[in-house]
Design an enzyme around this catalytic site. Structure first.
Site, mmCIF file in Angstrom:
data_model
loop_
_atom_site.group_PDB
_atom_site.id
_atom_site.type_symbol
_atom_site.label_atom_id
_atom_site.label_comp_id
_atom_site.label_asym_id
_atom_site.label_seq_id
_atom_site.Cartn_x
_atom_site.Cartn_y
_atom_site.Cartn_z
ATOM 1 N N ASN A 37 30.132 29.050 38.411
ATOM 2 C CA ASN A 37 29.913 30.119 36.967
ATOM 3 C C ASN A 37 30.750 29.219 36.076
ATOM 4 O O ASN A 37 32.448 29.279 36.748
ATOM 5 C CB ASN A 37 30.595 31.300 37.737
ATOM 6 C CG ASN A 37 29.852 32.082 36.729
ATOM 7 O OD1 ASN A 37 29.254 32.111 35.526
ATOM 8 N ND2 ASN A 37 30.733 33.984 36.426
ATOM 9 N N HIS A 122 29.222 48.275 41.294
ATOM 10 C CA HIS A 122 30.185 48.620 39.984
ATOM 11 C C HIS A 122 29.682 49.241 38.674
ATOM 12 O O HIS A 122 29.391 49.210 37.706
ATOM 13 C CB HIS A 122 30.202 46.642 39.154
ATOM 14 C CG HIS A 122 30.627 45.515 40.002
ATOM 15 N ND1 HIS A 122 31.180 44.471 39.969
ATOM 16 C CD2 HIS A 122 30.252 45.236 41.250
ATOM 17 C CE1 HIS A 122 31.412 43.770 40.464
ATOM 18 N NE2 HIS A 122 31.391 44.265 41.698
ATOM 19 N N GLU A 246 40.969 44.436 45.425
ATOM 20 C CA GLU A 246 40.431 43.324 45.607
ATOM 21 C C GLU A 246 41.766 42.552 44.909
ATOM 22 O O GLU A 246 42.130 42.641 43.779
ATOM 23 C CB GLU A 246 39.745 43.570 45.209
ATOM 24 C CG GLU A 246 39.060 42.009 44.929
ATOM 25 C CD GLU A 246 37.228 41.949 44.961
ATOM 26 O OE1 GLU A 246 36.778 42.581 43.923
ATOM 27 O OE2 GLU A 246 37.487 40.826 44.582
ATOM 28 N N ARG A 293 37.295 38.009 51.692
ATOM 29 C CA ARG A 293 36.184 38.449 50.408
ATOM 30 C C ARG A 293 35.347 37.255 49.507
ATOM 31 O O ARG A 293 34.320 36.279 48.872
ATOM 32 C CB ARG A 293 36.757 38.607 48.822
ATOM 33 C CG ARG A 293 37.810 39.930 48.762
ATOM 34 C CD ARG A 293 36.832 40.465 48.819
ATOM 35 N NE ARG A 293 36.016 40.621 47.407
ATOM 36 C CZ ARG A 293 34.469 40.529 46.802
ATOM 37 N NH1 ARG A 293 33.903 41.062 47.758
ATOM 38 N NH2 ARG A 293 34.204 40.767 45.279
ATOM 39 N N HIS A 322 30.983 37.847 48.899
ATOM 40 C CA HIS A 322 31.594 38.139 47.103
ATOM 41 C C HIS A 322 29.852 37.861 47.151
ATOM 42 O O HIS A 322 29.801 37.504 47.490
ATOM 43 C CB HIS A 322 31.519 36.865 46.980
ATOM 44 C CG HIS A 322 32.203 36.983 46.171
ATOM 45 N ND1 HIS A 322 32.610 35.714 44.556
ATOM 46 C CD2 HIS A 322 32.639 38.288 44.634
ATOM 47 C CE1 HIS A 322 32.707 36.232 42.968
ATOM 48 N NE2 HIS A 322 33.044 37.266 43.406
HETATM 49 O O1 EZ4 Z 1 34.986 37.448 38.316
HETATM 50 O O2 EZ4 Z 1 32.335 36.372 40.522
HETATM 51 O O3 EZ4 Z 1 34.921 41.150 42.962
HETATM 52 N N1 EZ4 Z 1 34.003 40.482 41.501
HETATM 53 C C1 EZ4 Z 1 34.668 39.541 40.637
HETATM 54 C C2 EZ4 Z 1 33.878 38.638 40.061
HETATM 55 C C3 EZ4 Z 1 33.935 37.529 39.756
HETATM 56 C C4 EZ4 Z 1 33.349 36.242 38.829
HETATM 57 C C5 EZ4 Z 1 33.586 35.267 38.456
HETATM 58 O O4 EZ4 Z 1 32.341 34.015 38.391
HETATM 59 O O5 EZ4 Z 1 35.701 39.686 40.917
HETATM 60 O O6 EZ4 Z 1 33.218 39.566 39.365
HETATM 61 CO CO CO Z 2 36.233 40.172 42.220
#
Ligand code: EZ4
Ligand code: CO
Length: 412
Positions: A37, A122, A246, A293, A322
């Site tokens: 990213n 989220h 986290e 993660r 992730h």
């Molecule tokens: O900020 O993937 O837990 N998820 C995160 C993401 C990161 C992005 C960065 O490219 O912290 O939202």
């Molecule tokens: Co994160």
């Protein structure tokens, strides 16, 4: 199964994605995600200029050997660009092997250890009413675990809050928790740790009051705290029984978690910016974390993330792979196959991609009763529509960054 073609495909349907597509002399194709990213083109260059020429003529069955050849053979090891490039090759080779065997990748990894993967979404809001609406909307979409991010009074815009992007190039596009913004320069956000630490415990108290004790809740501190601040946050959140806290402290100094651990029993997750087993060595051995993660995409692929997770399993540490929108559907599919197969699965992050992305990448995963399943098509189960991808050329985009009130740059 000899590789006779390797293409690096950049497409930007809702955001930028980098995909490696390998073709073999027996007519099979495999896909790997290489999206980093805000620094996408660095991986494109690494792959196109230095890796693709080495792949032509190689035996696609030799996954481990290819991994070691690209890792040790480069001499310059590790780092996000290198490990994303290796991840793309590794993932594409697993996709090919699955197609050659007529089996989904999870079968090659040992078969299913569960019926589906618990996933979290989220939720976010600038204030409590907006946050509650977002939690309710996620529960209606079937989520059984929810990450909570909240605005902080006095701060304009901070990480993790859905917003309508106002920059001209992208006017009107709603990025749900997608932080990278299409523009010539990164957006500036602001930050105040004391205001954040004062505000967050009350938010969790309110969320527990509204939604009860059972719903698993997560929170991301996004590397912005010192060890003592992180310890205080973990301690102040204990009454609200978090699934995890986290990235409490910055990743460069993983032993900072020792101090955090001494002060709190809030479970800790870290690693989205780690890229090798060596980043985890000490904190797994000392049992300073509870969840790993890393993304398949940023950690050397299925082969290397499996190695990390097998090591973690010896210490009862679980996966929390992730899965933000910057992981492409190919990277997500790889995570789902791996998560279905390993014994020490914890939870999978799952954010839905936009409709244009779903038209470029045809996926076969399922989402039912809060559980993800990668599906049973041979390989990863994702097809890339090259014509559709070609409609969306790369658009410059950056992650934002933080400044404190006095103008100092702060961790974002
Ligand atoms: O900020 O993937 O837990 N998820 C995160 C993401 C990161 C992005 C960065 O490219 O912290 O939202
Ligand atoms: Co994160």
């Amino acid at each position: 199964m000899i590789i006779d073609r390797a293409e690096v495909i950049v497409t930007s349907p809702d955001r930028n994605f980098v995909t490696l597509k390998l073709s073999t002399d027996d007519g099979l194709t495999g896909l790997g995600d290489a999206t980093l990213n805000g620094r996408e083109l660095a991986v494109v260059g690494y792959l196109s200029d230095h890796v693709v020429p080495l792949l032509i003529g190689r035996d696609a069955h030799r996954i481990e050997d290819t991994w070691q050849f690209l890792y040790r053979g480069a001499y310059w090891r590790r780092g996000p660009v290198t490990m994303a490039a290796i991840a793309a090759v590794d993932t594409a080779l697993w996709d090919l092997k699955g197609k050659a065997a007529g089996l989904p990748v999870y079968q090659l990894l040992g078969g299913a250890s569960r019926t589906g993967l618990l996933a979290y979404g989220h939720a976010s809001g600038r204030d409590l009413p907006e946050l509650f609406d977002s939690v309710r909307a996620h529960r209606e979409q079937g989520y059984r675990a929810i990450r909570i991010q909240t605005g902080v009074p006095g701060l304009r815009s901070i990480y993790g809050i859905a917003s309508n992007v106002t920059v001209e190039a992208n006017a009107g596009v709603r990025y749900d928790h997608e932080p990278a913004q299409r523009s010539a320069r990164p957006q500036e956000e602001d930050w105040d740790t004391r205001a954040y630490l004062r505000h967050v415990p009350g938010v969790f108290e309110a969320v527990r009051g509204e939604f009860g004790p059972e719903l698993p809740l997560l929170h991301d501190a996004h590397h912005r705290l010192t060890p003592i601040q992180a310890a205080r946050l973990g301690k102040s959140l204990e009454p609200y029984d978090l699934f995890w806290l986290e990235d409490a402290t910055p990743a460069e100094n993983p032993e900072a978690l020792r101090l955090v651990r001494q002060h709190t029993v809030t479970p800790l997750a870290i690693g989205e910016v780690f890229n090798s087993v060596w980043d985890y060595q000490q904190i797994i051995r000392e049992q300073l974390i509870d969840y790993v993660r890393s993304a398949v995409t940023h950690t050397g692929g299925i082969t290397h993330l499996r190695r990390i997770l097998d090591y973690a399993a010896q210490y009862q540490i679980k996966s929390g792979i992730h899965g933000p929108t910057d992981i492409s559907p190919v990277g997500m599919a790889a995570a789902l196959h791996l998560g279905l197969a390993i014994h020490n699965f914890g939870i999978q992050e799952y954010m839905k991609h936009g409709t244009r992305t779903d038209e470029v990448f045809r996926q076969s995963f399922t989402w039912r009763d809060g559980l993800l399943h990668p599906g049973d098509r041979p390989g990863l189960g994702v097809d890339l529509d090259v014509d559709e991808a070609g409609k969306y050329p790369y658009v410059r985009a950056y992650l934002p960054y933080n400044r404190l009130a006095d103008g100092t740059v702060h961790d974002w």
